[in-house]
Design a protein around this motif. Structure first.
Motif, PDB file in Angstrom:
ATOM      1  N   ILE A  29      63.499  -9.237  35.770  1.00  0.00           N
ATOM      2  CA  ILE A  29      63.535  -9.783  37.222  1.00  0.00           C
ATOM      3  C   ILE A  29      63.601  -8.587  37.639  1.00  0.00           C
ATOM      4  O   ILE A  29      64.299  -7.852  37.610  1.00  0.00           O
ATOM      5  CB  ILE A  29      64.496 -10.777  37.435  1.00  0.00           C
ATOM      6  N   GLY A  30      62.514  -8.558  39.091  1.00  0.00           N
ATOM      7  CA  GLY A  30      62.206  -7.414  39.322  1.00  0.00           C
ATOM      8  C   GLY A  30      61.369  -5.893  39.427  1.00  0.00           C
ATOM      9  O   GLY A  30      60.765  -5.450  39.842  1.00  0.00           O
ATOM     10  N   ASP A  31      60.678  -6.332  38.110  1.00  0.00           N
ATOM     11  CA  ASP A  31      59.891  -5.258  37.367  1.00  0.00           C
ATOM     12  C   ASP A  31      58.308  -5.471  38.376  1.00  0.00           C
ATOM     13  O   ASP A  31      58.078  -6.862  38.457  1.00  0.00           O
ATOM     14  CB  ASP A  31      59.673  -5.314  35.500  1.00  0.00           C
ATOM     15  N   SER A  77      61.469 -13.655  15.665  1.00  0.00           N
ATOM     16  CA  SER A  77      61.028 -14.586  15.513  1.00  0.00           C
ATOM     17  C   SER A  77      59.585 -14.859  16.615  1.00  0.00           C
ATOM     18  O   SER A  77      58.797 -15.313  16.706  1.00  0.00           O
ATOM     19  CB  SER A  77      62.062 -16.050  16.160  1.00  0.00           C
ATOM     20  N   SER A  78      60.061 -13.420  18.064  1.00  0.00           N
ATOM     21  CA  SER A  78      59.345 -13.357  18.768  1.00  0.00           C
ATOM     22  C   SER A  78      59.244 -12.505  19.473  1.00  0.00           C
ATOM     23  O   SER A  78      59.920 -11.607  19.311  1.00  0.00           O
ATOM     24  CB  SER A  78      59.704 -14.645  20.271  1.00  0.00           C
ATOM     25  N   PHE A  79      57.872 -12.402  20.395  1.00  0.00           N
ATOM     26  CA  PHE A  79      57.553 -10.530  20.638  1.00  0.00           C
ATOM     27  C   PHE A  79      56.770 -10.798  22.015  1.00  0.00           C
ATOM     28  O   PHE A  79      57.180  -9.425  22.726  1.00  0.00           O
ATOM     29  CB  PHE A  79      56.588 -10.432  20.213  1.00  0.00           C
ATOM     30  N   SER A  80      56.686 -12.017  22.622  1.00  0.00           N
ATOM     31  CA  SER A  80      56.691 -12.116  23.868  1.00  0.00           C
ATOM     32  C   SER A  80      57.736 -13.283  24.494  1.00  0.00           C
ATOM     33  O   SER A  80      57.958 -14.438  23.937  1.00  0.00           O
ATOM     34  CB  SER A  80      55.677 -11.864  23.860  1.00  0.00           C
ATOM     35  N   LYS A  81      57.923 -13.644  26.420  1.00  0.00           N
ATOM     36  CA  LYS A  81      58.668 -14.313  26.225  1.00  0.00           C
ATOM     37  C   LYS A  81      57.333 -14.911  27.959  1.00  0.00           C
ATOM     38  O   LYS A  81      56.739 -13.856  28.121  1.00  0.00           O
ATOM     39  CB  LYS A  81      59.803 -13.886  26.913  1.00  0.00           C
ATOM     40  N   PHE A  82      57.637 -16.254  28.053  1.00  0.00           N
ATOM     41  CA  PHE A  82      56.870 -16.156  30.000  1.00  0.00           C
ATOM     42  C   PHE A  82      57.554 -15.536  31.313  1.00  0.00           C
ATOM     43  O   PHE A  82      58.920 -15.743  30.619  1.00  0.00           O
ATOM     44  CB  PHE A  82      57.284 -17.414  29.442  1.00  0.00           C
ATOM     45  N   ALA A  83      56.835 -14.995  32.238  1.00  0.00           N
ATOM     46  CA  ALA A  83      57.289 -14.678  33.126  1.00  0.00           C
ATOM     47  C   ALA A  83      56.353 -15.219  34.374  1.00  0.00           C
ATOM     48  O   ALA A  83      56.116 -15.409  34.305  1.00  0.00           O
ATOM     49  CB  ALA A  83      57.244 -13.637  33.303  1.00  0.00           C
ATOM     50  N   LYS A 119      49.381  -5.291  40.058  1.00  0.00           N
ATOM     51  CA  LYS A 119      50.180  -4.938  39.999  1.00  0.00           C
ATOM     52  C   LYS A 119      50.957  -5.966  41.104  1.00  0.00           C
ATOM     53  O   LYS A 119      51.192  -5.965  42.323  1.00  0.00           O
ATOM     54  CB  LYS A 119      50.708  -3.638  40.385  1.00  0.00           C
ATOM     55  N   LEU A 120      52.528  -6.545  39.639  1.00  0.00           N
ATOM     56  CA  LEU A 120      52.639  -7.753  40.742  1.00  0.00           C
ATOM     57  C   LEU A 120      53.775  -7.815  40.146  1.00  0.00           C
ATOM     58  O   LEU A 120      54.350  -7.309  39.239  1.00  0.00           O
ATOM     59  CB  LEU A 120      52.063  -9.464  39.652  1.00  0.00           C
ATOM     60  N   LYS A 121      55.041  -8.184  41.273  1.00  0.00           N
ATOM     61  CA  LYS A 121      56.221  -8.852  40.714  1.00  0.00           C
ATOM     62  C   LYS A 121      56.714  -9.747  40.066  1.00  0.00           C
ATOM     63  O   LYS A 121      56.639 -10.695  40.264  1.00  0.00           O
ATOM     64  CB  LYS A 121      57.385  -7.779  42.269  1.00  0.00           C
ATOM     65  N   VAL A 122      57.859  -9.117  38.797  1.00  0.00           N
ATOM     66  CA  VAL A 122      58.344 -10.281  37.995  1.00  0.00           C
ATOM     67  C   VAL A 122      59.563 -10.620  38.724  1.00  0.00           C
ATOM     68  O   VAL A 122      60.363 -10.725  39.224  1.00  0.00           O
ATOM     69  CB  VAL A 122      58.454 -10.124  37.058  1.00  0.00           C
ATOM     70  N   ILE A 123      59.757 -11.940  39.306  1.00  0.00           N
ATOM     71  CA  ILE A 123      60.520 -13.144  39.674  1.00  0.00           C
ATOM     72  C   ILE A 123      61.222 -13.989  38.840  1.00  0.00           C
ATOM     73  O   ILE A 123      62.036 -14.644  39.503  1.00  0.00           O
ATOM     74  CB  ILE A 123      59.745 -13.804  40.985  1.00  0.00           C
ATOM     75  N   LYS A 124      60.832 -14.436  38.002  1.00  0.00           N
ATOM     76  CA  LYS A 124      60.803 -14.728  36.522  1.00  0.00           C
ATOM     77  C   LYS A 124      61.632 -15.015  35.200  1.00  0.00           C
ATOM     78  O   LYS A 124      59.672 -14.783  34.865  1.00  0.00           O
ATOM     79  CB  LYS A 124      61.177 -16.296  37.114  1.00  0.00           C
ATOM     80  N   THR A 125      62.452 -15.531  34.493  1.00  0.00           N
ATOM     81  CA  THR A 125      61.362 -14.376  33.391  1.00  0.00           C
ATOM     82  C   THR A 125      63.147 -15.220  32.498  1.00  0.00           C
ATOM     83  O   THR A 125      63.983 -16.172  32.555  1.00  0.00           O
ATOM     84  CB  THR A 125      61.509 -13.188  32.688  1.00  0.00           C
ATOM     85  N   GLU A 126      62.339 -15.765  30.769  1.00  0.00           N
ATOM     86  CA  GLU A 126      63.280 -16.311  30.164  1.00  0.00           C
ATOM     87  C   GLU A 126      64.101 -15.600  29.911  1.00  0.00           C
ATOM     88  O   GLU A 126      64.062 -14.108  29.694  1.00  0.00           O
ATOM     89  CB  GLU A 126      62.558 -16.500  28.756  1.00  0.00           C
ATOM     90  N   ASN A 127      65.467 -16.092  29.182  1.00  0.00           N
ATOM     91  CA  ASN A 127      66.711 -15.232  28.664  1.00  0.00           C
ATOM     92  C   ASN A 127      66.266 -13.895  27.341  1.00  0.00           C
ATOM     93  O   ASN A 127      66.044 -15.812  26.798  1.00  0.00           O
ATOM     94  CB  ASN A 127      67.917 -15.779  29.484  1.00  0.00           C
ATOM     95  N   VAL A 128      66.319 -13.626  26.343  1.00  0.00           N
ATOM     96  CA  VAL A 128      66.337 -13.883  25.243  1.00  0.00           C
ATOM     97  C   VAL A 128      67.626 -13.683  24.790  1.00  0.00           C
ATOM     98  O   VAL A 128      68.707 -12.955  25.381  1.00  0.00           O
ATOM     99  CB  VAL A 128      65.170 -11.937  24.944  1.00  0.00           C
TER     100      VAL A 128
END
Length: 186
Positions: free
Chosen positions: A168-170, A146-152, A130-139
């Motif tokens: 972020i923070g999840d 057009s897409s079902f996922s993004k990079f984090a 289990k890891l914390k998301v520190i950065k993610t793309e804005n949707v």
């Protein structure tokens, strides 16, 4: 020394002065000729698989492999430092042995290390971390067509694909074997 025809899956042997794990063993006794054993072996130093055939009368030496629990402490990008869970001794493991497992090592986490002649040769991680998301793309709203996922980017620096609802923070659960997102932790 043991005869090859007695070897079962999971047994560790020495072949060409290196430790191997038996992944598959098949005893074959043809109508004509002598019996033989077909083995699928995993080289413990590198993780590569090989197929080898032996006469049933051949014998090989068993490898002195110990699986021991250690607590991951820290690294300096050259050496990874672990502490023995029982006697608190520290061991230093080179980056070449850690390999790509560095992505999933979390300080103070327990993992298993394979020791051959008291030297570390491989590290076994948990299947899930289990890891914390520190950065993610804005949707952009409505972009889900057009897409079902993004990079984090995760707390260990790893970048993986996650569903659009992750922010972020999840805290998310990752399968370390396939390096894929499993679920969001609540």
């Amino acid at each position: 020394m043991s005869f090859v025809n007695n070897f079962k899956c999971g047994r560790k042997i020495i072949l060409n002065f290196e430790p191997y794990n038996i992944e598959f063993s098949e005893f074959i006794n043809p109508g004509k000729g002598k019996a033989f054993v077909r083995l699928k072996l995993r080289r413990l130093l590198t993780g590569t698989l090989i197929n080898k055939t032996f006469k049933a009368s051949e014998h090989l030496k068993s490898a002195d492999i110990i699986k021991k629990k250690f607590i991951y402490l820290y690294n300096d990008n050259k050496m990874w430092i672990f502490m023995d869970d029982e006697n608190f001794n520290q061991i230093y493991i080179k980056k070449s042995i850690i390999g790509n497992n560095y992505k999933w090592l979390i300080p103070q986490d327990i993992c298993e290390i394979l020791l051959w002649n008291n030297n570390p040769i491989n590290i076994i991680l948990k299947n899930f971390v289990k890891l914390k998301v520190i950065k993610t793309e804005n949707v952009i709203k409505g972009d889900s067509v057009s897409s079902f996922s993004k990079f984090a980017t995760l707390s260990t620096g790893v970048i993986i694909k996650v569903p659009l609802f992750i922010k972020i923070g999840d805290i998310i659960k990752i399968d370390t074997r396939s390096e894929t997102y499993i679920s969001r932790d609540r």
